[in-house]
Design a protein around this motif. Structure first.
Motif, PDB file in Angstrom:
ATOM      1  N   ALA A 171     -35.986  -4.784 -19.773  1.00  0.00           N
ATOM      2  CA  ALA A 171     -36.790  -3.645 -19.340  1.00  0.00           C
ATOM      3  C   ALA A 171     -36.498  -3.293 -17.884  1.00  0.00           C
ATOM      4  O   ALA A 171     -36.442  -2.111 -17.519  1.00  0.00           O
ATOM      5  CB  ALA A 171     -38.279  -3.946 -19.533  1.00  0.00           C
ATOM      6  N   GLN A 172     -36.287  -4.306 -17.049  1.00  0.00           N
ATOM      7  CA  GLN A 172     -35.921  -4.050 -15.652  1.00  0.00           C
ATOM      8  C   GLN A 172     -34.576  -3.333 -15.568  1.00  0.00           C
ATOM      9  O   GLN A 172     -34.415  -2.379 -14.793  1.00  0.00           O
ATOM     10  CB  GLN A 172     -35.857  -5.356 -14.864  1.00  0.00           C
ATOM     11  CG  GLN A 172     -37.202  -6.008 -14.633  1.00  0.00           C
ATOM     12  CD  GLN A 172     -37.062  -7.311 -13.878  1.00  0.00           C
ATOM     13  OE1 GLN A 172     -36.298  -7.413 -12.920  1.00  0.00           O
ATOM     14  NE2 GLN A 172     -37.798  -8.328 -14.310  1.00  0.00           N
ATOM     15  N   LEU A 173     -33.611  -3.787 -16.365  1.00  0.00           N
ATOM     16  CA  LEU A 173     -32.300  -3.134 -16.377  1.00  0.00           C
ATOM     17  C   LEU A 173     -32.417  -1.689 -16.873  1.00  0.00           C
ATOM     18  O   LEU A 173     -31.803  -0.787 -16.306  1.00  0.00           O
ATOM     19  CB  LEU A 173     -31.317  -3.910 -17.252  1.00  0.00           C
ATOM     20  CG  LEU A 173     -30.887  -5.279 -16.742  1.00  0.00           C
ATOM     21  CD1 LEU A 173     -30.031  -5.983 -17.787  1.00  0.00           C
ATOM     22  CD2 LEU A 173     -30.147  -5.164 -15.422  1.00  0.00           C
ATOM     23  N   ASP A 174     -33.202  -1.483 -17.921  1.00  0.00           N
ATOM     24  CA  ASP A 174     -33.390  -0.136 -18.471  1.00  0.00           C
ATOM     25  C   ASP A 174     -34.016   0.787 -17.433  1.00  0.00           C
ATOM     26  O   ASP A 174     -33.637   1.961 -17.323  1.00  0.00           O
ATOM     27  CB  ASP A 174     -34.246  -0.180 -19.737  1.00  0.00           C
ATOM     28  CG  ASP A 174     -33.554  -0.898 -20.890  1.00  0.00           C
ATOM     29  OD1 ASP A 174     -32.318  -1.107 -20.827  1.00  0.00           O
ATOM     30  OD2 ASP A 174     -34.261  -1.265 -21.853  1.00  0.00           O
ATOM     31  N   ALA A 175     -34.952   0.262 -16.654  1.00  0.00           N
ATOM     32  CA  ALA A 175     -35.588   1.062 -15.603  1.00  0.00           C
ATOM     33  C   ALA A 175     -34.594   1.416 -14.506  1.00  0.00           C
ATOM     34  O   ALA A 175     -34.663   2.512 -13.931  1.00  0.00           O
ATOM     35  CB  ALA A 175     -36.783   0.312 -15.013  1.00  0.00           C
ATOM     36  N   LEU A 176     -33.669   0.524 -14.219  1.00  0.00           N
ATOM     37  CA  LEU A 176     -32.639   0.826 -13.220  1.00  0.00           C
ATOM     38  C   LEU A 176     -31.689   1.920 -13.714  1.00  0.00           C
ATOM     39  O   LEU A 176     -31.209   2.737 -12.929  1.00  0.00           O
ATOM     40  CB  LEU A 176     -31.836  -0.432 -12.888  1.00  0.00           C
ATOM     41  CG  LEU A 176     -32.563  -1.513 -12.093  1.00  0.00           C
ATOM     42  CD1 LEU A 176     -31.713  -2.781 -12.033  1.00  0.00           C
ATOM     43  CD2 LEU A 176     -32.914  -1.023 -10.703  1.00  0.00           C
ATOM     44  N   LYS A 177     -31.435   1.935 -15.021  1.00  0.00           N
ATOM     45  CA  LYS A 177     -30.530   2.940 -15.603  1.00  0.00           C
ATOM     46  C   LYS A 177     -31.175   4.320 -15.645  1.00  0.00           C
ATOM     47  O   LYS A 177     -30.477   5.324 -15.552  1.00  0.00           O
ATOM     48  CB  LYS A 177     -30.113   2.528 -17.022  1.00  0.00           C
ATOM     49  CG  LYS A 177     -29.167   1.353 -17.061  1.00  0.00           C
ATOM     50  CD  LYS A 177     -28.657   1.108 -18.467  1.00  0.00           C
ATOM     51  CE  LYS A 177     -29.688   0.344 -19.252  1.00  0.00           C
ATOM     52  NZ  LYS A 177     -29.205  -0.095 -20.571  1.00  0.00           N
ATOM     53  N   ALA A 178     -32.475   4.377 -15.822  1.00  0.00           N
ATOM     54  CA  ALA A 178     -33.182   5.661 -15.951  1.00  0.00           C
ATOM     55  C   ALA A 178     -34.476   5.607 -15.140  1.00  0.00           C
ATOM     56  O   ALA A 178     -35.570   5.503 -15.682  1.00  0.00           O
ATOM     57  CB  ALA A 178     -33.487   5.939 -17.419  1.00  0.00           C
ATOM     58  N   PRO A 179     -34.373   5.672 -13.818  1.00  0.00           N
ATOM     59  CA  PRO A 179     -35.567   5.549 -12.982  1.00  0.00           C
ATOM     60  C   PRO A 179     -36.547   6.705 -13.217  1.00  0.00           C
ATOM     61  O   PRO A 179     -36.138   7.835 -13.461  1.00  0.00           O
ATOM     62  CB  PRO A 179     -35.025   5.566 -11.557  1.00  0.00           C
ATOM     63  CG  PRO A 179     -33.665   6.147 -11.649  1.00  0.00           C
ATOM     64  CD  PRO A 179     -33.165   5.895 -13.033  1.00  0.00           C
TER      65      PRO A 179
END
Length: 99
Positions: free
Chosen positions: A82-90
């Protein structure tokens, strides 16, 4: 595809019998150029009558298994994903419009 790396950083043990009371761990997730990680500890208590692996016989793989069971491997990896996904689509950014 995300790669997860579980690592044992340190262990605290009783001097009387080598029983491990605290495990310090780090879990990192890598996807392309992005990364996320978490560091923490898990604590353990001896139960009378239980048989334990002698300290000198422990391997990192065994102790990682303890930590994954205590924390929930899927829960930790989902949180890092989820942290990685948030970095990809802030969904939020900082800055000033005049810079």
């Amino acid at each position: 595809m995300t790669t997860f790396n579980w690592q044992i950083v340190q262990m605290d043990r009783l001097t009387s019998d080598g029983f491990v009371v605290v495990v310090h761990y780090n879990v990192s997730a890598m996807e392309d150029e992005l990364s996320a990680n978490t560091y923490g500890t898990t604590s353990y208590t001896q139960t009378e009558g239980e048989t334990y692996v002698p300290y000198s016989d422990l391997t990192e793989a065994v102790v990682i298994g303890w930590v994954q069971e205590a924390l929930g491997k899927d829960v930790v990896e989902a949180s890092l994903q989820a942290q990685l996904d948030a970095l990809k689509a802030p969904v939020q950014q900082s800055g000033l419009p005049w810079n």
